[in-house]
Scaffold this motif. Structure first.
Motif, PDB file in Angstrom:
ATOM      1  N   UNK A 191       1.124  -1.225   0.217  1.00  0.00           N
ATOM      2  CA  UNK A 191      -0.043  -0.068  -0.065  1.00  0.00           C
ATOM      3  C   UNK A 191       0.964   1.088   0.199  1.00  0.00           C
ATOM      4  N   UNK A 192       0.703   2.334  -0.501  1.00  0.00           N
ATOM      5  CA  UNK A 192       1.648   3.034  -1.266  1.00  0.00           C
ATOM      6  C   UNK A 192       0.709   4.638  -0.413  1.00  0.00           C
ATOM      7  N   UNK A 193       1.578   4.947   0.825  1.00  0.00           N
ATOM      8  CA  UNK A 193       0.206   5.859   0.972  1.00  0.00           C
ATOM      9  C   UNK A 193       0.879   7.419   1.147  1.00  0.00           C
ATOM     10  N   UNK A 194       0.320   8.401   1.016  1.00  0.00           N
ATOM     11  CA  UNK A 194       0.726   9.609   1.106  1.00  0.00           C
ATOM     12  C   UNK A 194       1.113  10.231   2.337  1.00  0.00           C
ATOM     13  N   UNK A 195       0.355  10.025   2.971  1.00  0.00           N
ATOM     14  CA  UNK A 195       0.742   9.995   5.122  1.00  0.00           C
ATOM     15  C   UNK A 195       0.761   9.059   5.927  1.00  0.00           C
ATOM     16  N   UNK A 196       0.978   9.845   6.942  1.00  0.00           N
ATOM     17  CA  UNK A 196       1.277   8.536   8.012  1.00  0.00           C
ATOM     18  C   UNK A 196      -0.272   8.416   8.600  1.00  0.00           C
ATOM     19  N   UNK A 197      -0.818   9.553   9.176  1.00  0.00           N
ATOM     20  CA  UNK A 197      -1.987   9.369   9.052  1.00  0.00           C
ATOM     21  C   UNK A 197      -3.224   8.314   7.816  1.00  0.00           C
ATOM     22  N   UNK A 198      -2.442   8.442   7.224  1.00  0.00           N
ATOM     23  CA  UNK A 198      -3.786   7.964   6.240  1.00  0.00           C
ATOM     24  C   UNK A 198      -2.880   6.127   5.898  1.00  0.00           C
ATOM     25  N   UNK A 199      -1.945   6.084   6.410  1.00  0.00           N
ATOM     26  CA  UNK A 199      -0.948   4.893   6.539  1.00  0.00           C
ATOM     27  C   UNK A 199      -1.543   3.903   8.139  1.00  0.00           C
ATOM     28  N   UNK A 200      -1.813   4.191   9.143  1.00  0.00           N
ATOM     29  CA  UNK A 200      -1.924   4.176  10.225  1.00  0.00           C
ATOM     30  C   UNK A 200      -3.508   4.019  10.062  1.00  0.00           C
ATOM     31  N   UNK A 201      -4.690   4.353   8.791  1.00  0.00           N
ATOM     32  CA  UNK A 201      -6.125   3.944   8.531  1.00  0.00           C
ATOM     33  C   UNK A 201      -5.649   2.298   8.191  1.00  0.00           C
ATOM     34  N   UNK A 202      -5.011   3.067   6.889  1.00  0.00           N
ATOM     35  CA  UNK A 202      -5.131   1.375   6.168  1.00  0.00           C
ATOM     36  C   UNK A 202      -5.000   0.219   7.140  1.00  0.00           C
ATOM     37  N   UNK A 203      -3.282   0.553   7.850  1.00  0.00           N
ATOM     38  CA  UNK A 203      -3.419  -0.722   8.427  1.00  0.00           C
ATOM     39  C   UNK A 203      -4.584  -1.369   9.615  1.00  0.00           C
ATOM     40  N   UNK A 204      -4.932  -0.023   9.585  1.00  0.00           N
ATOM     41  CA  UNK A 204      -6.131  -1.037  10.682  1.00  0.00           C
ATOM     42  C   UNK A 204      -6.788  -0.967  10.427  1.00  0.00           C
ATOM     43  N   UNK A 205      -7.370  -1.006   9.137  1.00  0.00           N
ATOM     44  CA  UNK A 205      -8.454  -1.861   8.232  1.00  0.00           C
ATOM     45  C   UNK A 205      -7.536  -3.361   7.735  1.00  0.00           C
ATOM     46  N   UNK A 206      -6.505  -3.766   7.712  1.00  0.00           N
ATOM     47  CA  UNK A 206      -5.795  -4.338   6.994  1.00  0.00           C
ATOM     48  C   UNK A 206      -5.917  -5.643   8.989  1.00  0.00           C
ATOM     49  N   UNK A 207      -5.672  -5.278   9.708  1.00  0.00           N
ATOM     50  CA  UNK A 207      -5.621  -5.958  10.541  1.00  0.00           C
ATOM     51  C   UNK A 207      -7.217  -6.183  10.900  1.00  0.00           C
ATOM     52  N   UNK A 208      -8.378  -5.311  10.552  1.00  0.00           N
ATOM     53  CA  UNK A 208      -9.745  -5.480  10.675  1.00  0.00           C
ATOM     54  C   UNK A 208      -9.706  -7.178   9.954  1.00  0.00           C
ATOM     55  N   UNK A 209      -9.896  -6.873   8.450  1.00  0.00           N
ATOM     56  CA  UNK A 209      -9.740  -8.313   8.070  1.00  0.00           C
ATOM     57  C   UNK A 209      -9.528  -9.480   8.641  1.00  0.00           C
ATOM     58  N   UNK A 210      -8.519  -9.287   9.246  1.00  0.00           N
ATOM     59  CA  UNK A 210      -6.870 -10.525   9.955  1.00  0.00           C
ATOM     60  C   UNK A 210      -6.159 -10.560   9.765  1.00  0.00           C
ATOM     61  N   UNK A 211      -5.013  -9.874   8.591  1.00  0.00           N
ATOM     62  CA  UNK A 211      -3.434 -10.071   8.497  1.00  0.00           C
ATOM     63  C   UNK A 211      -3.452 -11.503   7.873  1.00  0.00           C
ATOM     64  N   UNK A 212      -3.543 -11.206   7.099  1.00  0.00           N
ATOM     65  CA  UNK A 212      -3.817 -13.050   6.783  1.00  0.00           C
ATOM     66  C   UNK A 212      -2.642 -13.087   5.597  1.00  0.00           C
ATOM     67  N   UNK A 213      -2.218 -12.301   5.136  1.00  0.00           N
ATOM     68  CA  UNK A 213      -1.258 -11.910   4.349  1.00  0.00           C
ATOM     69  C   UNK A 213      -0.416 -10.736   4.286  1.00  0.00           C
ATOM     70  N   UNK A 214       0.944 -10.994   4.493  1.00  0.00           N
ATOM     71  CA  UNK A 214       1.966  -9.782   4.780  1.00  0.00           C
ATOM     72  C   UNK A 214       2.177  -8.444   4.130  1.00  0.00           C
ATOM     73  N   UNK A 215       2.022  -7.453   4.540  1.00  0.00           N
ATOM     74  CA  UNK A 215       1.890  -6.382   4.272  1.00  0.00           C
ATOM     75  C   UNK A 215       2.379  -5.029   4.490  1.00  0.00           C
ATOM     76  N   UNK A 216       2.903  -4.574   3.030  1.00  0.00           N
ATOM     77  CA  UNK A 216       4.310  -3.310   3.626  1.00  0.00           C
ATOM     78  C   UNK A 216       3.933  -2.188   3.115  1.00  0.00           C
ATOM     79  N   UNK A 217       3.308  -1.161   3.838  1.00  0.00           N
ATOM     80  CA  UNK A 217       3.011   0.041   3.587  1.00  0.00           C
ATOM     81  C   UNK A 217       4.091   1.236   4.011  1.00  0.00           C
TER      82      UNK A 217
END
Length: 742
Positions: free
Chosen positions: A644-670
């Motif tokens: 995930x390419x994020x334009x800012x830290x706030x958006x990066x944390x938001x996407x990580x939160x969504x990924x965690x709620x999904x279950x973090x089933x695959x490796x993610x790099x932001x």
């Protein structure tokens, strides 16, 4: 990467000197979508296996470092484009990219070389630095549009009055005084806009926030008409200043203007943003020239008691009546164009930004009134009338300075500030398109920065539109003015009406005073708009009115399409595709440990067992298209890395939160990018992975929206072909798309 950007809030403005914030592009998930995401995550858990297995199977270290934060990107003295280090510990790569190779066909190679000579090499490892302007720099940079209108506003007014003969010219001073009062009233009203919108309040933003979607679109239509005509009128006036000093060039008015547009196009496509101090020089030179002109003229007039000189004999072609006076007033009021620029660019000022912006606006309005009033007074005293071969300002300069160096300086300064005003539109027009595209009212191609970190598509559209208008009207300022007034005062009117609603709702301290000022400015702007629309309708204003109507129709249809696509992309449990098989518990067979570049780096594999995979899935959001791409990648039973390419830290944390709620089933790099773009940092990351493990075959799997109708295809980004072109020189990289049909 899925073309699923939708506006979920955020701020921006039409004439902000900085690049709009891309964080406003990335969609958020509402509570309903989050509940579905958690349900989808539970379904994935049943079929995808232990997330730890997927992580252990990764043949690379996905953490390749970080880009510098915006605060760490310091602008150079004369440039906003700052080289930065590539990911993976590599030094800056300069101004070349992986996709810089020339095409193999002869026509393609010639076109490639021409493009690189004109535009320069693509900027891969470069970011845009923030700049803050002090008041002495902001004043000329942001006032060029308004102050340069003194070169054609008074002349436009006189060109109408002269139709009534000497009697018509007698109304020049009262009309000029009314226009000066209008400048003061609108300037004061925009001071209130700065107070209400300290982060920038363009007409589109203010009208949309307070009056609704359609009034906001009407204001945007007025703004875009204004910017197109700013280019056409400024160039026409600048060329007129040149041909007044060199009459032999008069026959080449149209070719000269087209060449100037082409030069502005090439310069802006290069993405170079020079320091404001360089842009300040033409405006200050123009201010100095006009003040010197007025001072010398008034000194000469004082020698004969300020008695006006008789104008040359005039033959009236129209009777002097209300209609003629109203037409002259509407034409002369075009001297106010650009008066709103400072209120739109508040973030560009040094702290305290809003206070400095209000002070600068006051200076600009004062200078504008002084230059306008002084020019009209001098015209009245000298008995100057508009001529076909020489501008009014040139005639005044001849009378005050003769044909010497000061005359040449005045004409050169006039031409320079008018061309600077035209260039200002190249910063503003793409940003209006950016805001419209962010709100799903324009094609998403206008969200995209080009390979020189400029809004290339918007710049090209402005150049084409301005050239068509300029050529259609033969580069004649007088013919373009009727179109100009409609767009300018339409945006003024809706902006001020929006501010009236804003104060009525807010009712904070001094709200009554602010409401009164904005209501006065809005009423006077509405009077000019209606006057121009009625009196100049047959003279060309109908073109602007028709353009506004077509603009509303097209933007509403575009929004309808994007709303339909947005509904189709919403998460639905019954529509989610899941991988049928998990990755083997021990992962695939891999060569030696990652990081040492061991294994075959050349494309010499002869059997399937010799090919070692890594699938990279770039995701903008977790919607149906993105989930389908993840399922497809996981079903290949090869290591998968979500990116995930994020334009800012706030958006990066938001996407990580969504990924965690999904279950973090695959490796993610932001990756948090300073580029204010998506493709450039995506390419940078993939190149860094290739450098880390050149023996791997990297498969970039992109979710892609595919529209059913051909006329909708232009509304969706085509990132996959761009990535293929850029990454083609690197071996063992595959780019594929997972289509999502709507």
């Amino acid at each position: 990467m899925a073309d699923t950007f939708r506006h979920q809030g955020g701020s921006g403005d039409a004439r902000d000197a900085g690049t709009p914030d891309p964080s406003a592009l990335l969609p958020g998930l509402d509570e309903e979508q989050l509940r579905v995401l958690r349900r989808v995550g539970r379904a994935w858990k049943r079929v995808s296996g232990d997330p730890g297995v997927w992580r252990r199977a990764l043949p690379v270290d996905p953490d390749l470092g970080r880009f510098p934060s915006p605060e760490e990107i310091v602008p150079a003295r004369f440039d906003r484009l700052v080289p930065i280090s590539a990911l993976g510990g590599q030094p800056p790569a300069g101004e070349t990219t992986a996709g810089a190779e020339a095409p193999t066909s002869r026509p393609g190679a010639v076109g490639h070389r021409v493009r690189r000579v004109v535009l320069g090499a693509p900027l891969k490892s470069t970011a845009i630095a923030h700049e803050r302007m002090r008041k002495l720099v902001a004043l000329p940079v942001l006032s060029a549009d308004a102050l340069s209108s003194v070169a054609y506003g008074p002349e436009a007014m006189l060109a109408i009055l002269v139709l009534g003969g000497t009697a018509g010219l007698g109304y020049s001073l009262p009309i000029a005084a009314t226009i000066a009062f209008l400048m003061l009233a609108v300037g004061v009203s925009y001071r209130q806009t700065i107070r209400a919108y300290p982060h920038g309040g363009g007409s589109y933003i203010v009208a949309g926030d307070n009056l609704g979607r359609v009034p906001g679109l009407i204001a945007a239509a007025g703004l875009m008409t204004d910017y197109i005509l700013t280019v056409a009128v400024s160039i026409a006036s600048g060329v007129a200043a040149i041909t007044s000093a060199a009459p032999s060039l008069a026959a080449a008015t149209v070719p000269i203007g087209v060449i100037v547009v082409a030069a502005l196009l090439a310069g802006n496509l290069r993405g170079i943003r020079q320091a404001g101090s360089l842009f300040a020089a033409p405006t200050y030179a123009f201010i100095l020239a006009v003040f010197a002109l007025v001072a010398v003229g008034l000194f000469d007039a004082a020698g004969h008691g300020f008695h006006p000189a008789a104008p040359p004999p005039l033959h009236a072609t129209e009777g002097v009546g209300v209609l003629l006076v109203m037409r002259a007033f509407a034409s002369g009021a075009t001297a106010m164009t650009g008066i709103e620029a400072i209120s739109n660019a508040v973030p560009a000022f040094e702290p305290v930004a809003w206070r400095n912006a209000r002070t600068t606006l006051t200076w600009m309005v004062g200078l504008l009134i002084a230059l306008f009033a002084g020019t009209v007074a001098l015209v009245h005293l000298d008995g100057v009338v508009p001529g076909a071969r020489e501008t009014v300002l040139s005639q005044l300069a001849h009378r005050s300075f003769g044909a010497g160096p000061m005359y040449i300086f005045t004409q050169a300064a006039t031409a320079a500030v008018l061309l600077l005003a035209a260039n200002t539109a190249y910063n503003d027009f793409p940003r209006v398109l950016f805001l419209l595209a962010r709100d799903d009212h324009a094609p998403r191609m206008f969200l995209r920065l080009g390979d020189r970190l400029a809004f290339s598509n918007g710049i090209i559209l402005l150049s084409v539109a301005a050239t068509v208008v300029y050529v259609a009207f033969s580069g004649e300022t007088a013919s373009l003015i009727p179109l100009y007034a409609v767009g300018v005062f339409l945006a003024f009117t809706l902006s001020q009406a929006g501010m009236v609603v804003h104060w009525w709702r807010l009712r904070d301290r001094h709200w009554r005073k602010s409401l009164f000022f904005n209501a006065t400015g809005g009423l006077l702007s509405a009077v000019v708009f209606i006057t121009a629309g009625i009196t100049k309708f047959t003279s060309g204003a109908w073109v602007a009115v028709l353009a506004v109507g077509l603009f509303i129709l097209v933007t509403m249809r575009i929004r309808h399409h994007y709303d339909t696509v947005g509904r189709a992309l919403r998460l639905h449990p019954c529509a989610i595709e899941l991988p049928m098989h998990t990755i083997p518990a021990r992962g695939p067979a891999l060569p030696t440990a990652p990081g040492n570049g061991a294994g075959k780096s050349a494309e010499t594999e002869e059997t399937p067992e010799e090919i070692h995979h890594l699938s990279v899935v770039p995701l903008a959001s977790l919607d149906l298209a993105g989930m389908r791409a993840l399922a497809y990648a996981a079903s290949l039973q090869q290591p998968v890395l979500a990116l995930h390419i994020s334009p800012g830290e706030d958006e990066a944390e938001r996407f990580r939160g969504y990924w965690s709620q999904w279950g973090d089933h695959l490796p993610l790099e932001v990756v948090v990018s300073p580029y204010r773009a998506i493709v450039a940092p995506l390419v940078n990351y993939i190149e860094a992975l290739h450098r880390q493990r050149p023996d791997l075959t990297l498969t970039v799997i992109l979710p892609e929206v595919v529209a059913r109708h051909w006329w909708h295809r232009a509304l969706h980004s085509r990132i996959a072909p761009r990535l293929r072109r850029t990454l083609r020189p690197l071996p063992k990289i595959v780019v594929t798309s997972v289509p999502f049909h709507v």
